[in-house]
Every structure is written in C-alpha cells, then in structure tokens.
Design a protein around this motif. Sequence first.
Motif, short mmCIF file in Angstrom:
data_model
loop_
_atom_site.label_atom_id
_atom_site.label_comp_id
_atom_site.label_asym_id
_atom_site.label_seq_id
_atom_site.Cartn_x
_atom_site.Cartn_y
_atom_site.Cartn_z
N MET A 1 17.17 29.35 -29.98
CA MET A 1 16.88 30.38 -30.98
C MET A 1 15.41 30.27 -31.36
O MET A 1 14.90 29.19 -31.60
N ASP A 2 14.74 31.42 -31.43
CA ASP A 2 13.34 31.47 -31.82
C ASP A 2 13.26 31.60 -33.34
O ASP A 2 13.47 32.66 -33.90
N TRP A 3 12.97 30.49 -34.02
CA TRP A 3 12.95 30.47 -35.47
C TRP A 3 11.85 31.33 -36.06
O TRP A 3 11.99 31.88 -37.14
N MET A 4 10.73 31.45 -35.36
CA MET A 4 9.63 32.28 -35.87
C MET A 4 10.04 33.74 -35.94
O MET A 4 9.77 34.42 -36.92
N VAL A 5 10.72 34.22 -34.91
CA VAL A 5 11.19 35.61 -34.91
C VAL A 5 12.22 35.80 -36.03
O VAL A 5 12.19 36.80 -36.74
N SER A 6 13.11 34.84 -36.20
CA SER A 6 14.10 34.94 -37.27
C SER A 6 13.43 34.94 -38.64
O SER A 6 13.83 35.70 -39.53
N LEU A 7 12.43 34.10 -38.79
CA LEU A 7 11.70 34.05 -40.07
C LEU A 7 10.97 35.37 -40.33
O LEU A 7 10.98 35.86 -41.46
N GLN A 8 10.37 35.94 -39.30
CA GLN A 8 9.70 37.23 -39.46
C GLN A 8 10.69 38.31 -39.88
O GLN A 8 10.40 39.13 -40.74
N GLY A 9 11.87 38.32 -39.27
CA GLY A 9 12.90 39.29 -39.64
C GLY A 9 13.37 39.09 -41.08
O GLY A 9 13.57 40.06 -41.81
N VAL B 1 13.32 40.97 -46.65
CA VAL B 1 13.07 40.73 -48.07
C VAL B 1 12.05 41.73 -48.61
O VAL B 1 12.22 42.29 -49.70
N LEU B 2 11.00 41.99 -47.84
CA LEU B 2 9.98 42.95 -48.28
C LEU B 2 10.55 44.36 -48.39
O LEU B 2 10.22 45.09 -49.34
N ILE B 3 11.41 44.74 -47.46
CA ILE B 3 12.06 46.05 -47.54
C ILE B 3 12.93 46.13 -48.79
O ILE B 3 12.89 47.12 -49.53
N GLY B 4 13.70 45.09 -49.04
CA GLY B 4 14.55 45.06 -50.23
C GLY B 4 13.75 45.13 -51.51
O GLY B 4 14.08 45.88 -52.43
#
Length: 153
Positions: free
Chosen positions: A1-9, A14-17
């Motif tokens: 699992m690519d943690w950086m991609v998950s963190l970006q998502g 959060v920013l959208i919310g």
Amino acid sequence: MDWMVSLQGLVGGVLIGLSAVWLMGTMGRIAGISGIVGNLITQRPKGDSAWRVTFVLGLISGPLLIMALGGGLGNVANTTGAVIGEPAGGVSLMLLAGLLVGLGTGLGSGCTSGHGVCGISRLSTRSIVATVMFLITAIVTVYVVRHVIGGGA
C-alpha cells in the motif's frame, strides 16, 4: 500500500469537508458543483455571483498551485510525461458521457458533491437515495463495460 497516496487522499477529503462546512456555515450554501456552476451560467447575476466565481476559481487554482509548488497531479495515464492520457472510448464517447452526466445532475437535482458530501452529512433522505443511485449506476456501468461489451481495464 502506498501510504503517501493514502495520506494525500485523506488530506484532500478533509479539505473538501472543511470547505463544505465553511460554505454552509458562513453563507448557508451547499457546496454542490453543478448548482454553483449551473447558476453562474444560466441565471442573471443577482448579487451572489462573486462567491460562485471565487469558488470555481479556487477549484481551478488549487491544482495549478500544487503543480507550481512541484507537487504534480500524478500520472494516471501509465505513460511517461502524461497526466490523464487519452479517453478510453475516444473524445466523442467522452463528450456523450459528459452530456449524460449533465442530464443526470439536472434530473437528480444535484451532483455527487452536493448530495454525497453535503446532503448525506445533513442526513437528507433525498441525497442518500441519490448517492446510492450514483453508486449503483457506476457499478452497473463498470460491469457492462468490462464484462458485456468487453472494454476497459
């Protein structure tokens, strides 16, 4: 699992919310893109155009700022140097799909951002039903394209 991609998502979500909460809290408006853009295009300016224009400019300038800071947009094209790549079904199919999405947002009284992000958080029955319908339609579409027609990845 690519943690950086998950963190970006996660950060993006959060920013959208937070943006949706801010728009509702400060202006009493729902952050539904089809309504914001649609009213900019179809209705005469009536005093609330400034926030709509600012919202749309934010949608455009955010990714441009990330690119300017060296963040890039990611490569979803599987081709070196490409960002998005060629439409899988050609440009004409992509235009038809876009028109169908526009028709769907009109019939559904909103889009995924308005119903999915803002409506569900307000426990709107109409938005919950609309979002379930979006998901069912997406699942059926992927099944038909991949297993009946034989296209797609």
